[in-house]
Design an enzyme around this catalytic site. Structure first.
Site, PDB file in Angstrom:
ATOM      1  NE  ARG A   1      -2.439   0.979   3.646  1.00  0.00           N
ATOM      2  CZ  ARG A   1      -3.189   1.222   4.715  1.00  0.00           C
ATOM      3  NH1 ARG A   1      -4.498   1.245   4.602  1.00  0.00           N
ATOM      4  NH2 ARG A   1      -2.649   1.416   5.886  1.00  0.00           N
TER       5      ARG A   1
ATOM      6  CG  ASP B   1       2.406  -2.579   9.561  1.00  0.00           C
ATOM      7  OD1 ASP B   1       2.504  -3.766   9.173  1.00  0.00           O
ATOM      8  OD2 ASP B   1       2.574  -1.620   8.800  1.00  0.00           O
TER       9      ASP B   1
END
Ligand code: PRP
Ligand code: URA
Length: 208
Positions: free
Chosen positions: A103, A199
């Site tokens: 991303r 994350d």
């Protein structure tokens, strides 16, 4: 519209509490991701088609059933790989493909950098894995890549889903059911799931 399944199983709740805890270290985090992925696979395979087979037991002939389809597991790199072993525990004959997406930190858009799939992937039910369904950009793009390569049946497995991602998937891919271990209500300004678990890739691989 596709189905969104969110687990309410006590074992998954317990494991999710451990995953969310910022004190949980890499080894434990990695193990729990696999365990949750295995439990989700059990749920996601509940309605799979079966075929009849006849088995000789030590005593007599038994009319049995067995899964009728062939499977592939396709993790979205890199964090999706953390779920692969969990799926393999229940789908040991599955072939494995990989789709590499990251991303872009600025645009939040997925960028493809790798794709290698089983040669007969079109004939297989594909379990696409990624722990986090945030904006849905990565998952929707990966489903698009699989469809471009002829895959007809895709089931998406994630650890945490958020509303934006679910909406995007259901709008762009209404034929793809979503199985999530938990569902959180919002994203923050960095498109992270809140409260989330941080994350996922960094926590699985210990990169931060
Ligand atoms: C994370 C995660 C998903 C994606 C989710 O990957 O594993 O792939 O973000 O976000 P989205 O729904 O908004 O697309 P990341 O890009 O951080 O890469 P990584 O797997 O290498 O950690
Ligand atoms: N990717 C992650 O790893 N975590 C989030 O919360 C969102 C995207």
């Amino acid at each position: 519209m596709s189905k969104l399944f969110v687990s309410e199983h006590p074992l998954i709740h317990t494991k999710m509490a451990m995953l969310r805890n910022k004190e949980t270290g890499t080894k434990e985090f990695r193990e729990i991701i696999q365990e949750v992925a295995m439990l989700l696979t059990y749920e996601a395979t509940r309605d799979l088609p079966m075929k009849d087979i006849i088995v000789e037991t030590p005593v007599a002939t038994a009319n049995c059933k067995t899964a009728a389809e062939k499977f592939a597991i396709v993790p979205i790199l890199r964090a999706g790989m953390g779920m692969t072993d969990g799926l393999l525990k229940l789908l040991p004959t599955a072939k494995i493909g990989h789709i590499g997406l990251y991303r872009d930190e600025e645009t939040k858009q997925p960028v493809e950098y790798y794709c290698k799939l089983p040669a007969d992937v079109q004939e297989r039910t594909v379990f696409l894995t990624d722990p986090m369904l945030a904006t849905g950009g990565s998952a929707a793009a990966a489903v698009g890549f699989l469809k471009e390569r002829g895959v007809k049946k895709i089931i998406f497995l994630c650890i945490l889903a958020a509303p934006d991602g679910v909406q995007k998937m259901q709008e762009e891919h209404p034929d793809v059911d979503i199985y999530a271990a938990a569902y959180d209500g919002m994203l923050n300004e960095n498109a992270y799931i809140v409260p989330g678990l941080g994350d996922a890739g960094d926590r699985i691989f210990g990169t931060k």
